[in-house]
Design a protein around this motif. Structure first.
Motif, PDB file in Angstrom:
ATOM      1  N   ILE A  57       0.835  -1.205   0.000  1.00 18.21           N
ATOM      2  CA  ILE A  57       0.000   0.000   0.000  1.00 18.21           C
ATOM      3  C   ILE A  57       0.868   1.253   0.000  1.00 18.21           C
ATOM      4  O   ILE A  57       0.575   2.236  -0.695  1.00 18.21           O
ATOM      5  CB  ILE A  57      -0.949  -0.028   1.205  1.00 18.21           C
TER       6      ILE A  57
ATOM      7  N   LEU B 281       2.168   1.780  -3.531  1.00 21.42           N
ATOM      8  CA  LEU B 281       1.099   2.277  -4.403  1.00 21.42           C
ATOM      9  C   LEU B 281       0.784   3.740  -4.111  1.00 21.42           C
ATOM     10  O   LEU B 281       0.530   4.533  -5.021  1.00 21.42           O
ATOM     11  CB  LEU B 281      -0.161   1.428  -4.229  1.00 21.42           C
ATOM     12  N   THR B 282       0.797   4.110  -2.814  1.00 22.80           N
ATOM     13  CA  THR B 282       0.499   5.488  -2.444  1.00 22.80           C
ATOM     14  C   THR B 282       1.557   6.438  -2.969  1.00 22.80           C
ATOM     15  O   THR B 282       1.250   7.524  -3.460  1.00 22.80           O
ATOM     16  CB  THR B 282       0.394   5.607  -0.912  1.00 22.80           C
TER      17      THR B 282
ATOM     18  N   VAL C 110      -5.548   5.466  -3.171  1.00 24.90           N
ATOM     19  CA  VAL C 110      -5.623   4.115  -2.618  1.00 24.90           C
ATOM     20  C   VAL C 110      -6.577   4.146  -1.423  1.00 24.90           C
ATOM     21  O   VAL C 110      -6.312   4.814  -0.424  1.00 24.90           O
ATOM     22  CB  VAL C 110      -4.233   3.623  -2.171  1.00 24.90           C
TER      23      VAL C 110
ATOM     24  N   ARG D 199     -10.292   1.789   0.364  1.00 25.03           N
ATOM     25  CA  ARG D 199     -11.076   0.560   0.299  1.00 25.03           C
ATOM     26  C   ARG D 199     -12.510   0.851   0.745  1.00 25.03           C
ATOM     27  O   ARG D 199     -12.745   1.700   1.609  1.00 25.03           O
ATOM     28  CB  ARG D 199     -10.471  -0.526   1.190  1.00 25.03           C
TER      29      ARG D 199
ATOM     30  N   PRO E   6      -6.692   2.374   3.425  1.00 25.83           N
ATOM     31  CA  PRO E   6      -6.624   0.914   3.237  1.00 25.83           C
ATOM     32  C   PRO E   6      -6.590   0.097   4.511  1.00 25.83           C
ATOM     33  O   PRO E   6      -7.252  -0.934   4.600  1.00 25.83           O
ATOM     34  CB  PRO E   6      -5.343   0.732   2.420  1.00 25.83           C
TER      35      PRO E   6
END
Length: 501
Positions: free
Chosen positions: A358, A361-362, A370, A372, A390
């Motif tokens: 995560i 990706l961030t 990012v 959820r 997340p």
């Protein structure tokens, strides 16, 4: 405004010579957040829309406000202000409260203490208004609407000292101040003339202090306590490297960053903490400071993970004539106990941990890219979920609701469709969506969802949902909003909200 002028330097001083306002974006347009003296003399006020200020002063200059920077500056100022008392608290957006109980005699009395405050802030080129009173509310009222340097000694003198101040000095919401003014109560002393019972009847349903004049008045007079949140200084982990020779090449920069990450991990481990936000500052030879920030999804003490994240943020660094000092600071840390290696730790070492994934990706996509979805207690489909960071846990208050089958894909916004049906209360036989006509072959429904009366207005209409299939085998999720004769509008409208598998 003073902080902005100091940050801008000579260019800020040139703008500050004339009417100047700092603005923030709102749904209704730019709104003024701060005004300099020339702007205030021209009629601009904090909270005024920029368009209204330009009608009073067309030549007024503007600059973007920085609420986050102002808050950080105010927090640092609150810690520094503890030289005059054992603790201090924020009074956002631009005020401080300092407890000076049993302190003035150390400065030779209240007047000398206030004189020391004025002198210290003047050295920092900050304009201030100060007051001393037995309660926080009384001190706030005098500092904002009373004479500068006012001193009130004893609770009995508060009511007399504040009687001529405007009712806005009670720190009330704007709508409450408007109601009091319509009732003819413009001064704080006038409130006591009509009796508490009359005010209690008018505001008996207002529980918030900012919405109830009696609560604010009792806090101001010391009849009821007012909770305050002190600013507690924390020594955040910080490591740095002063280099004997400036560096200009990326390989050397990566090596120094790796050394800093290792030092930071040792600092964090000694405090039993893990970093959630890191700030890397690079001092160039020409005096410019380059800053790169990281925010992790979970607390970490893995130096390799930190180096890997910073590597993606250093590609655009311009070293100029060289970088002579680097500093790494953990501006946000959380408790992280020492643990034996487990599956998650081993996975993180290999670079496959969920938190590590995560974070990467961030860094690549951005902090807001990012997230959820989590369930939300609502039967209305577009409200049945919320988006959270997340790894943030789901709110415990959200119960699980039982739903009928839902489509795999929901449109961002339901799209209106034209429907042909045999009877007004029956299911559709044909509908037009995005310029194409679809013949209905099969229908399942309806599933009736009533409006949420605690969130909707009184005129909200219920929905009847249908799962339908057209002649080519494509399936849709549509609904009729309202029914004939419900007294909440004309003919029902039809919408397409989802696509079914």
């Amino acid at each position: 405004m003073d902080r902005w002028s100091m940050a801008m330097g000579e260019s800020g001083a040139a703008l500050d010579a004339g009417p100047l306002v700092l603005i923030g974006d709102t749904a209704h347009g730019p709104r003024i957040e701060a005004v300099n003296r020339a702007g205030a003399a021209a009629g601009a006020r904090r909270g005024m829309m920029l368009a209204d200020a330009r009608t009073l002063c067309p030549e007024i200059a503007t600059a973007p406000s920085d609420p986050a920077g102002d808050l950080t500056f105010l927090e640092d100022l609150a810690i520094w202000a503890q030289r005059w008392g054992p603790w201090s608290a924020l009074d956002a957006p631009d005020g401080l409260l300092v407890d000076v109980t049993s302190v003035p005699h150390l400065f030779g009395g209240e007047k000398h203490l206030l004189a020391d405050v004025h002198e210290a802030f003047a050295k920092r080129r900050l304009s201030i208004r100060v007051a001393i009173a037995p309660t926080a509310g009384a001190a706030w009222a005098l500092a904002h609407y009373g004479p500068d340097g006012a001193i009130v000694e004893g609770h009995d003198a508060i009511e007399r000292a504040l009687a001529d101040l405007p009712v806005v000095a009670l720190r009330l919401d704007e709508d409450v101040v408007t109601v009091l003014r319509r009732l003819g109560l413009k001064r704080m002393g006038e409130i006591a003339t009509i009796g508490r019972n009359a005010i209690q009847r008018r505001f008996r349903n207002r529980k918030s202090p900012a919405a109830n004049p009696l609560i604010r008045l009792d806090q101001l007079l010391g009849r009821v306590p007012e909770p305050l949140l002190p600013v507690v200084p924390q020594q955040m982990p910080l490591v740095q490297r002063r280099l004997l020779e400036p560096i200009r090449y990326r390989a050397l920069l990566d090596r120094v960053v790796a050394d800093l990450a290792a030092d930071m991990v040792r600092e964090l481990e000694g405090q039993g903490q893990g970093a959630r936000r890191l700030e890397l500052q690079l001092w160039r030879v020409d005096g410019e400071v380059v800053v790169r920030r990281l925010e992790m999804a979970a607390a970490t003490r893995d130096p390799a993970h930190i180096v890997r994240l910073f590597a993606a943020r250093l590609d655009d660094i311009d070293a100029g004539f060289g970088i002579e000092m680097l500093r790494l600071r953990a501006s946000w840390a959380e408790p992280l106990a020492l643990e034996q290696s487990d599956i998650e730790t081993a996975a993180e070492t290999r670079g496959t941990s969920l938190a590590a994934c995560i974070d990467r990706l961030t860094v690549r996509l951005g902090a807001k890219a990012v997230s959820r979805p989590v369930p939300f207690a609502s039967y209305i489909p577009e409200r049945a979920q919320r988006w959270l960071p997340p790894l943030e846990p789901e709110p415990a208050s959200q119960g699980q609701l039982a739903f009928h089958a839902r489509p795999l894909k929901l449109l961002d916004n339901p799209e209106k469709i034209a429907v042909l049906y045999a009877t007004p209360d029956g299911h559709p036989q044909r509908f037009r969506w995005r310029g194409q006509v679809h013949e209905v072959a099969r229908v399942e429904g309806p599933e009736r969802i009533a409006p949420e009366w605690w969130r909707e207005r009184g005129g909200a209409r219920l929905r009847d949902y249908y799962r339908i299939e057209d002649g080519e085998g494509r399936r849709y999720w549509i609904y009729r909003q309202g029914i004939i004769g419900d007294g909440r509008g004309g003919a029902p409208d039809w919408y397409l909200q989802g696509l079914c598998a």
